[in-house]
Design a protein around this motif. Structure first.
Motif, PDB file in Angstrom:
ATOM      1  N   SER A  95       0.840  -1.198   0.000  1.00 30.78           N
ATOM      2  CA  SER A  95       0.000   0.000   0.000  1.00 30.78           C
ATOM      3  C   SER A  95       0.877   1.251   0.000  1.00 30.78           C
ATOM      4  CB  SER A  95      -0.918   0.019   1.218  1.00 30.78           C
ATOM      5  OG  SER A  95      -0.153   0.143   2.410  1.00 30.78           O
ATOM      6  N   LYS A  96       0.276   2.388  -0.259  1.00 28.84           N
ATOM      7  CA  LYS A  96       1.039   3.634  -0.292  1.00 28.84           C
ATOM      8  C   LYS A  96       1.713   3.885   1.050  1.00 28.84           C
ATOM      9  CE  LYS A  96       0.507   8.547  -1.465  1.00 28.84           C
ATOM     10  NZ  LYS A  96       1.026   9.141  -0.203  1.00 28.84           N
ATOM     11  N   ILE A  97       0.964   3.740   2.140  1.00 30.07           N
ATOM     12  CA  ILE A  97       1.547   3.987   3.460  1.00 30.07           C
ATOM     13  C   ILE A  97       2.585   2.926   3.792  1.00 30.07           C
ATOM     14  CG2 ILE A  97      -0.326   2.725   4.626  1.00 30.07           C
ATOM     15  CD1 ILE A  97       1.620   5.737   6.028  1.00 30.07           C
ATOM     16  N   GLY A  98       2.338   1.674   3.380  1.00 31.39           N
ATOM     17  CA  GLY A  98       3.302   0.609   3.638  1.00 31.39           C
ATOM     18  C   GLY A  98       4.630   0.882   2.956  1.00 31.39           C
ATOM     19  N   LYS A  99       4.579   1.255   1.688  1.00 29.01           N
ATOM     20  CA  LYS A  99       5.809   1.558   0.945  1.00 29.01           C
ATOM     21  C   LYS A  99       6.533   2.767   1.543  1.00 29.01           C
ATOM     22  CE  LYS A  99       4.293  -0.280  -3.548  1.00 29.01           C
ATOM     23  NZ  LYS A  99       3.952   0.071  -4.942  1.00 29.01           N
ATOM     24  N   GLU A 100       5.752   3.761   1.963  1.00 31.20           N
ATOM     25  CA  GLU A 100       6.355   4.963   2.527  1.00 31.20           C
ATOM     26  C   GLU A 100       7.125   4.651   3.805  1.00 31.20           C
ATOM     27  OE1 GLU A 100       3.151   7.660   3.106  1.00 31.20           O
ATOM     28  OE2 GLU A 100       3.100   8.348   1.004  1.00 31.20           O
ATOM     29  N   ARG A 101       6.544   3.808   4.657  1.00 32.33           N
ATOM     30  CA  ARG A 101       7.200   3.500   5.921  1.00 32.33           C
ATOM     31  C   ARG A 101       8.445   2.632   5.714  1.00 32.33           C
ATOM     32  NH1 ARG A 101       6.271   7.002   9.603  1.00 32.33           N
ATOM     33  NH2 ARG A 101       6.452   5.527  11.347  1.00 32.33           N
ATOM     34  N   LEU A 102       8.374   1.704   4.787  1.00 33.07           N
ATOM     35  CA  LEU A 102       9.549   0.891   4.475  1.00 33.07           C
ATOM     36  C   LEU A 102      10.657   1.753   3.884  1.00 33.07           C
ATOM     37  CD1 LEU A 102       7.651  -2.197   3.066  1.00 33.07           C
ATOM     38  CD2 LEU A 102       9.311  -2.295   4.943  1.00 33.07           C
ATOM     39  N   ALA A 103      10.280   2.672   3.011  1.00 32.57           N
ATOM     40  CA  ALA A 103      11.274   3.574   2.420  1.00 32.57           C
ATOM     41  C   ALA A 103      11.874   4.492   3.481  1.00 32.57           C
ATOM     42  CB  ALA A 103      10.633   4.401   1.306  1.00 32.57           C
TER      43      ALA A 103
END
Length: 432
Positions: A95-103
Motif C-alpha cells: 500500500s502507499k503507506i506501507g511503501k512509505e514507511r519501508l522507504a
C-alpha cells in the motif's frame, strides 16, 4: 544471630549450636550450619562467622533493567509499544503507506549510519543470517576467497562456503582462523580475492581493528562483512565494505526475523556481471532480475511480506537514536558500558576478558572468563537470573566457559554499574 528456637547442647569442653543462615534473598529454604565451638574460642569464632555473613550479603541496588541478552536485545530507554505508529497494521506492505514507511526505514538507516549515497540498503528476510547467506549465494564464486573467522558465526560462513556452496570445486578458498579471544593474521588476505569476515564476533567478544586496514583500497575482490553486532555501536569504514549485513534485533533492540543488506557499487556490479553456474536460487534469495539488480528491494519493495509492526518498531528505534545524538551518541553509550566492565575487571582478579587485547575488544558483546568451573559458571548465571539481576548472560554454547554481557547502545550505563557488585557477590556464592 541465633534463632529463638535453636537447640543448644552443652558439653564439658564444647557446645554445639545449630545456626540457620539464609543464603540469598529470594531462596525460600534455609541452610542449617552446625558449628563446633570451644567455649574459650567462642568470641573469635563468632567474629569469623559474622565476617562470613557480611561477605555473603547481597548488594542493595539491582539494575533497573536486568536485560543483558545478546539477541534479541534490550529495548531502548523509554520504549513504549503504545507509541508506535499503527497506521500500517492490517494494511498491505504494498500500500502507499506501507511503501512509505519501508522507504523511511531505509532512508533513516542511511542517514544515521552515514552510508554513502551510491550504496544500496535493502530490507530482506531471515535476520542477519538471511542477509549474509543471500549475499554469499548470489556473489561468491567469481574469484578466489579468503574466509576469516574467530568465533562460531564466522566459522559457519566458512562451512557454508565449502560444504553447501562447494566453492572449492571451482575456486580456491583460504581459511584464516584463530581461537576464541584472538584475531587471525588478517594481513594474509589477498586483495585479489573476495574476503568474508565478521566485523564483531558476537560469541567471542573480539572485533576487527578500527578502520579495517587489512582491506586494500585498490582491492580487486569484494568484501563481505557480517556486522550484526557492530552497526550503530561502532564506526563502519564504508569505503572498505562492499557487502554489509546486520539485523534489527541487536544494537537498536529491534525485533527479529528481518535483516538489512548494504551493497556498494562494486557489489552491485558483481551481481549484474556474475551468474553462478549450477546454483539455483530460491525466490526469497534472488537479488537480480534479467541480469540487473532488483532495485525495488532497495526502495522498500521487499521480496516477501515483512512484519509492519516490526518495521514500526525499527523506525521508533531510529527516531530514538537521533534523539540521543545519532551514531556518535550510540557509540558513546556502548563505549561507556565497556569502560565500566574494564574498570571492574582491573579491580578483581577472579574475572578477565576473553579478548585480552583492548584494541580488539568488543564494546557490545562483552565476553568474560571467571575463575570458576563450567558448572559453577552455569550456577552463577542461574543465580543472577533468579535474583532478577541479569538475564541471558551465559556464554555462547560453542564458546569457552564464560559469561557474555550485552553492552549495546540500548543498555543504560547505570544498569551495567549496578550489575558489577552482583557479579562479585554471585562469584563468592557459587564458590562457597
Amino acid at each position: 544471630k541465633l534463632d529463638k528456637n535453636c537447640h543448644k547442647r552443652f558439653h564439658p569442653k564444647s557446645f554445639h549450636i545449630n545456626i540457620i543462615m539464609r543464603f540469598t534473598s529470594t531462596v525460600a529454604s534455609f541452610a542449617s550450619k552446625r558449628i563446633l565451638l570451644n567455649k574459650n574460642a567462642a568470641p573469635a569464632a563468632f567474629a569469623r562467622f559474622g565476617a562470613m555473613r557480611m561477605m555473603s550479603a547481597a548488594p542493595a541496588v539491582k539494575p533497573a533493567n536486568p536485560e543483558f541478552s545478546s539477541g534479541p536485545c534490550k529495548k531502548h530507554p523509554g520504549y513504549d509499544m503504545g507509541k508506535l505508529d499503527k497506521r500500517t497494521l492490517g494494511r498491505s506492505h504494498r500500500s502507499k503507506i506501507g511503501k512509505e514507511r519501508l522507504a523511511l526505514a531505509i532512508s533513516e538507516t542511511k542517514e544515521i549510519l552515514g552510508i554513502p549515497d551510491d550504496y544500496l540498503v535493502g530490507i530482506v528476510p531471515a535476520s542477519d543470517t538471511g542477509a549474509y547467506e543471500m549475499a554469499m549465494w548470489n556473489m561468491l564464486g567469481a574469484r578466489d576467497v579468503d574466509v576469516c573467522h574467530w568465533e562460531s558465526f564466522g566459522k559457519g560462513w566458512f562451512a557454508d562456503a565449502i560444504s553447501h556452496l562447494k566453492l572449492r570445486d571451482t575456486v580456491t578458498v583460504n581459511e584464516h582462523t584463530a581461537d576464541y579471544g584472538h584475531l587471525p593474521d588478517l594481513s594474509k588476505c589477498d586483495p585479489k580475492n573476495d574476503i568474508c569476515f565478521t566485523f564483531n564476533g558476537t560469541t567471542s567478544g573480539v572485533r576487527v581493528h578500527e578502520g579495517c586496514d587489512f582491506i586494500a583500497d585498490d582491492r580487486e575482490g569484494i568484501t563481505f562483512c557480517d556486522a550484526t553486532s557492530a552497526c550503530f555501536a561502532m564506526n563502519m569504514p564504508w569505503e572498505k565494505l562492499d557487502v554489509t549485513t546486520y539485523s534489527w534485533q541487536k544494537v537498536l533492540g529491534g525485533e527479529g526475523a528481518h535483516g538489512v543488506l548494504v551493497l556498494s557499487p562494486r557489489a552491485v556490479e558483481r551481481i549484474e556481471s556474475f551468474t553462478p553456474e549450477n546454483r539455483p536460487l530460491p525466490k526469497i534469495m534472488r537479488l537480480a532480475k534479467k541480469g540487473k539488480i532488483d532495485a525495488g528491494i532497495f526502495k522498500g519493495a521487499t521480496i516477501n511480506t515483512p512484519s509492519m509492526l516490526a518495521v514500526e518498531d525499527y523506525i521508533g528505534a531510529l527516531e530514538w537514536s537521533k534523539s540521543i545524538g545519532g551514531l556518535q551518541g550510540l557509540i558513546k553509550i556502548s563505549q561507556d558500558n565497556l569502560k565500566v566492565i574494564e574498570d571492574f575487571v582491573e579491580e578483581n582478579d577472579f574475572i578477565s576478558f576473553l579478548a585480552e587485547d583492548p584494541s580488539i575488544r568488543s564494546s557490545t558483546s562483552v565476553c568474560l572468563k571467571l575463575d570458576l568451573t563450567p558448572d559453577q559458571i552455569k550456577s552463577l548465571v542461574a543465580l543472577l537470573e533468579t535474583e532478577n539481576v541479569a538475564y541471558d548472560i551465559g556464554g555462547y554454547r560453542d564458546a569457552p566457559p564464560s559469561i557474555r554481557i550485552w553492552c549495546g547502545s540500548t543498555v543504560e550505563t547505570e544498569d551495567v554499574k549496578a550489575l558489577m557488585p552482583w557479579l562479585k557477590w554471585a562469584y563468592h556464592e557459587v564458590q562457597n
